[in-house]
Write an enzyme that holds these catalytic residues in place. Structure first.
Site, PDB file in Angstrom:
ATOM      1  N   ALA A 167      24.672  76.385  35.612  1.00  0.00           N
ATOM      2  CA  ALA A 167      25.326  75.597  36.654  1.00  0.00           C
ATOM      3  C   ALA A 167      25.825  74.297  36.036  1.00  0.00           C
ATOM      4  CB  ALA A 167      24.360  75.304  37.800  1.00  0.00           C
ATOM      5  N   LYS A 215      29.425  75.131  40.432  1.00  0.00           N
ATOM      6  CA  LYS A 215      29.728  75.966  39.286  1.00  0.00           C
ATOM      7  C   LYS A 215      31.245  76.067  39.146  1.00  0.00           C
ATOM      8  CE  LYS A 215      27.473  79.825  38.923  1.00  0.00           C
ATOM      9  NZ  LYS A 215      27.459  79.568  37.462  1.00  0.00           N
ATOM     10  N   GLY A 269      32.965  75.076  36.081  1.00  0.00           N
ATOM     11  CA  GLY A 269      33.527  74.247  35.018  1.00  0.00           C
ATOM     12  C   GLY A 269      34.291  75.080  33.999  1.00  0.00           C
ATOM     13  N   GLU A 277      31.846  84.848  39.414  1.00  0.00           N
ATOM     14  CA  GLU A 277      30.421  84.469  39.435  1.00  0.00           C
ATOM     15  C   GLU A 277      29.862  84.594  40.843  1.00  0.00           C
ATOM     16  OE1 GLU A 277      30.424  81.279  35.691  1.00  0.00           O
ATOM     17  OE2 GLU A 277      30.594  80.532  37.740  1.00  0.00           O
ATOM     18  N   LYS A 329      21.394  68.698  34.183  1.00  0.00           N
ATOM     19  CA  LYS A 329      22.185  69.251  35.290  1.00  0.00           C
ATOM     20  C   LYS A 329      21.531  69.029  36.660  1.00  0.00           C
ATOM     21  CE  LYS A 329      25.063  70.815  32.245  1.00  0.00           C
ATOM     22  NZ  LYS A 329      25.104  72.158  31.711  1.00  0.00           N
TER      23      LYS A 329
END
Length: 220
Positions: free
Chosen positions: A84, A95, A97, A104, A122
């Protein structure tokens, strides 16, 4: 002091414990997911194969000699392992990036258990410092951007990037996401939005967090 890569490798190893024997496993995308794929290769004789959430992950799996199935052929999956960009203690995530958010989200939705693997950097109290990715049908770029501005965001087109589905990504800066479940639904109802990078309605079931003290396991 462990490096970020060492923390990612540690959580990837820990995630292997959640992979049942003789299963097809859902595999995410990104640097931590890559470490998981490398660990999965060590037990590939114990699994049937994997469903990948991106072309890049599929390529890495195949490179290790792990059979890659389409989700349509695999059906329901026992487990999905992915990283994540941000995650809260409620196991809500941002999520996308890497731009693979739609696939996903589809693979996560088809999986009985979602194991999130992250390093401690994170973990956040409130989502939104990381820009929220939104996958958009190209013709809707301007109209979607206007509605994102109306919601208080600063939309920026991800330059020179096309998703595996042939769409664009708008990264939304400046959001302070106090109610991610509500915002996820609001964004998904904007015409032209394929999906957005909030994983809150279907958050993670288990978070394996890499810390200097070792891997911490968190559940809701």
């Amino acid at each position: 002091m462990m490096s970020q890569d060492e923390l990612k490798r540690a959580v990837a190893k820990a995630a292997i414990e959640y992979v049942p024997v003789d299963c097809i496993v859902g595999v995410g995308t990104g640097s931590t997911a890559n470490f998981f794929i490398d660990e999965l290769a060590k037990i590939k004789h114990k699994i049937r194969g994997a469903v990948a959430s991106s072309e890049a992950s599929a390529k890495r799996l195949l490179g290790h000699g792990i059979e890659v199935f389409s989700l349509n052929d695999a059906g329901s999956l026992p487990v999905y392992v992915d990283g994540a960009d941000e995650i809260t203690r409620h196991l809500h995530m941002i999520k996308g990036g890497g731009g693979a958010l739609t696939r996903e989200k589809i693979v996560a939705a088809a999986s009985k258990k979602f194991i999130c693997v992250c390093d401690a950097s994170k973990l956040v109290d409130v989502l939104g410092r990381f820009p929220l990715p939104v996958e958009v049908i190209p013709m809707a770029r301007s109209s979607v951007a206007r509605q994102l501005v109306a919601l208080g965001g600063q939309p920026i087109l991800r330059q020179g990037f096309t998703t595996d589905n042939g769409n664009i990504i708008i990264d939304v800066h400046g959001l302070n996401i106090m109610n991610p479940v509500e915002l996820e639904a609001t964004l998904d109802h904007i015409a032209g939005v394929v999906t957005n990078g909030l994983f809150a309605r279907r958050g993670a079931d288990v978070l394996l967090l890499g810390t200097p003290e070792g891997v911490k396991t968190m559940t809701v």
